[in-house]
Design a protein around this motif. Structure first.
Motif, PDB file in Angstrom:
ATOM      1  N   GLU A  68      -8.982 -11.359   3.546  1.00  0.00           N
ATOM      2  CA  GLU A  68      -8.298 -11.087   2.279  1.00  0.00           C
ATOM      3  C   GLU A  68      -7.292  -9.976   2.492  1.00  0.00           C
ATOM      4  N   GLU A 125      -1.058  -6.697   4.056  1.00  0.00           N
ATOM      5  CA  GLU A 125      -2.065  -5.726   4.483  1.00  0.00           C
ATOM      6  C   GLU A 125      -3.476  -6.248   4.205  1.00  0.00           C
ATOM      7  N   ARG A 163     -16.722  -4.577  -0.176  1.00  0.00           N
ATOM      8  CA  ARG A 163     -15.267  -4.576  -0.030  1.00  0.00           C
ATOM      9  C   ARG A 163     -14.582  -5.855  -0.466  1.00  0.00           C
ATOM     10  N   ALA A 164     -15.334  -6.900  -0.802  1.00  0.00           N
ATOM     11  CA  ALA A 164     -14.702  -8.189  -1.112  1.00  0.00           C
ATOM     12  C   ALA A 164     -14.053  -8.144  -2.487  1.00  0.00           C
ATOM     13  N   PRO A 165     -12.741  -8.418  -2.577  1.00  0.00           N
ATOM     14  CA  PRO A 165     -12.101  -8.465  -3.890  1.00  0.00           C
ATOM     15  C   PRO A 165     -12.583  -9.673  -4.691  1.00  0.00           C
ATOM     16  N   LYS A 219     -21.103 -17.212  -3.733  1.00  0.00           N
ATOM     17  CA  LYS A 219     -22.205 -16.264  -3.572  1.00  0.00           C
ATOM     18  C   LYS A 219     -22.105 -15.148  -4.618  1.00  0.00           C
ATOM     19  N   MET A 227       0.831  -1.213   0.000  1.00  0.00           N
ATOM     20  CA  MET A 227       0.000   0.000   0.000  1.00  0.00           C
ATOM     21  C   MET A 227       0.861   1.256   0.000  1.00  0.00           C
ATOM     22  N   PHE A 266      -7.467  -5.430  -4.710  1.00  0.00           N
ATOM     23  CA  PHE A 266      -7.820  -4.207  -3.996  1.00  0.00           C
ATOM     24  C   PHE A 266      -7.077  -3.043  -4.648  1.00  0.00           C
ATOM     25  N   PHE A 272     -10.020  -6.940   3.685  1.00  0.00           N
ATOM     26  CA  PHE A 272     -11.402  -7.423   3.758  1.00  0.00           C
ATOM     27  C   PHE A 272     -11.494  -8.578   4.743  1.00  0.00           C
ATOM     28  N   ARG A 275     -11.108 -11.878  -7.490  1.00  0.00           N
ATOM     29  CA  ARG A 275      -9.790 -12.058  -8.109  1.00  0.00           C
ATOM     30  C   ARG A 275      -9.893 -12.844  -9.415  1.00  0.00           C
ATOM     31  N   VAL A 303     -18.296 -14.978  -5.826  1.00  0.00           N
ATOM     32  CA  VAL A 303     -17.168 -15.083  -4.892  1.00  0.00           C
ATOM     33  C   VAL A 303     -17.535 -16.068  -3.787  1.00  0.00           C
ATOM     34  N   ARG A 304     -16.755 -17.139  -3.683  1.00  0.00           N
ATOM     35  CA  ARG A 304     -16.998 -18.200  -2.700  1.00  0.00           C
ATOM     36  C   ARG A 304     -18.464 -18.677  -2.756  1.00  0.00           C
TER      37      ARG A 304
END
Lengths: 360, 121
Positions: free
Chosen positions: B56, B33, A286-288, A342, A35, A311, B36, A290, A339-340
């Protein structure tokens, strides 16, 4: 055993977390973290070791014509001192690798992906023979970010004279370098090629002058935000440049006259539109989502797949790059990301996610 | 109060039949980092080893596994809005669940602090 770049000791000394990437031992991040390195690139200036990439010189009076037989971009009309993004295509109109070609005056200078060197080097050798040289004796670093020009100007005045996608030779502390104003982060910046045995001294000089070392992790999140394709993930032998939104890299003469592998599919897709398109997707929440995440229409019908996702530090939110059926490619289209197991709602958006900040 | 650790790099702070659980500082460091956290709701029951959440990071997704059989009494809902807290205070504020332990015998197979330190050394 992985190969080491000339900056290996520099990375270790700075506490980098090293990973194997395309057969090379590379820094994924430094103690500052992804980051912080990402943010430093968007706001200041960072140093990336990209010495793992293949640097190649092509010589001979007809080098540009010969290269045009392998790529769909205009090379014969590329002015001296200019660089251009292009890709090797296959007979099916897929992409064998993407690369940067520069007209260096008496030769063409190419930089292509480390992960495709096994393909690209013999491929070029077969066409160019003795006129092709793999410059494994060179190192390559990228200085990226809005602070790159101010860092370089005092030590290499030629750098400040360049515009985006221009290249020149220069000297820094007596070291002969090739400096090009480009990169893969979406920011202004430079790539500097130099003799491998001088790379560490120059890297130290850049860091002492204020560049923050940054690793492959930040490089990936930066290029995703900038909507730039990663070979092997977003583009490969099955994806056409038209699907991938790379039509801009195929100049008019080449579209019309062809003369490169895969012109059939590419001209057909230019005329009729491709069946699928690369798009950006902004997931809600907020869930990425991928790579390899399934993309569906709101009714659950499968319409595509995520090729890169994660992210986005600049946005403080997840982003995904995906191929979707052409009918779902319009910005604003509502989709779902599985995602997973869902479905997570998301929305198609134009690329890039973060505005590119090039010095034109 | 007693501290236990799992091979999946989770910690349990046990007080009577209630365990507060989270991931270790070592795990948080390895993850990178955190961006989520997805947790299950209070009231859900699970067996030891079941997946009970996801963390995550900027790098990858990792599952959280139930260290013991039990029932979720409370989930740390604040983590949804402040996932970075998992990096800042993984062994205190950024706990994931308070769970009611169904079988205290399962604790015996977990590690104590010394054994966990050996594991990550």
């Amino acid at each position: 055993m992985s190969q080491r770049t000339p900056l290996y000791d520099f990375h270790i000394e700075r506490g980098a977390k090293m990973v194997e990437f395309a057969g090379w031992d590379m820094p994924v991040s430094y103690p500052l973290g992804l980051m912080g390195e990402h943010k430093a690139t968007r706001e200041g200036v960072t140093l990336f070791d990209v010495s793992h990439m293949a640097q190649v010189e092509l010589r001979g009076a007809d080098a540009a014509e010969k290269l045009e037989a392998l790529v769909p971009s205009a090379i014969t009309t590329l002015p001296e001192g200019k660089a251009r993004y292009t890709f090797f295509t296959n007979e099916n109109g897929g992409i064998l690798d993407d690369l940067i070609v520069s007209n260096a005056g008496d030769h063409l200078y190419l930089v292509s992906n480390a992960g495709r060197a096994d393909h690209d080097l013999p491929y070029l050798k077969a066409v160019f023979g003795e006129d092709m040289t793999h410059r494994s004796d060179l190192g390559l670093v990228a200085l990226q970010g809005p602070g790159a020009e101010a860092l370089l100007a005092p030590i290499c005045p030629e750098a400040a004279e360049l515009s985006f996608m221009e290249t020149t030779t220069a000297s820094i502390d007596g070291v002969p370098v090739r400096i090009s104003r480009l990169g893969y982060t979406g920011e202004d910046g430079f790539e500097i090629s130099m003799p491998a045995d001088q790379a560490e001294a120059l890297a130290r000089k850049f860091v002492d002058a204020g560049a923050e070392p940054a690793g492959l992790g930040a490089r990936d999140s930066l290029r995703m935000e900038a909507g730039l394709c990663l070979y092997g993930q977003d583009i490969d032998e099955s994806t056409s440049p038209i699907e991938a939104g790379l039509t801009w890299a195929i100049q008019k003469r080449r579209r019309e006259k062809g003369g490169f592998p895969g012109h059939g599919r590419i001209s057909r897709e230019l005329a009729e539109g491709p069946a699928r398109r690369m798009v950006g997707i902004l997931p809600d929440g907020r869930a990425p989502a991928r790579a390899h995440t399934e993309v569906t229409a709101p009714d659950g019908t499968r319409i595509g797949e995520v090729t890169s996702g994660g992210f986005a530090p600049t946005l403080g939110a997840p982003i995904s790059i995906a191929y979707v059926d052409a009918g779902f490619a319009e910005p604003g289209t509502e989709v779902a990301l599985i995602v997973r197991g869902k479905p997570l709602p998301g929305r198609v958006t134009a690329l890039p996610f973060v505005k590119q900040n090039y010095k034109r | 109060m007693a501290l236990y650790y799992t091979e999946d790099h989770e910690w349990l702070d046990v007080d009577g039949d209630i365990a507060t659980i989270g991931i270790t500082a070592h795990a948080a460091e390895q993850l990178g980092e955190v961006v989520f956290v997805e947790l299950k709701d209070a009231g859900e029951s699970f067996e030891q080893g079941d997946e009970i959440g996801v963390v995550e990071s900027v790098k990858a997704a990792s599952e959280i596994y139930a260290p013991v059989t039990g029932e979720i009494m409370e989930a740390n809902e604040a983590l949804a809005d402040t996932p970075a807290n998992v990096n800042e205070s993984p062994e205190s504020d950024a706990w994931f669940y308070k769970i009611k332990i169904a079988d205290a015998g399962e604790l015996e197979k977990l590690m104590d602090e010394a054994a966990y330190k050996d594991l990550i050394a």
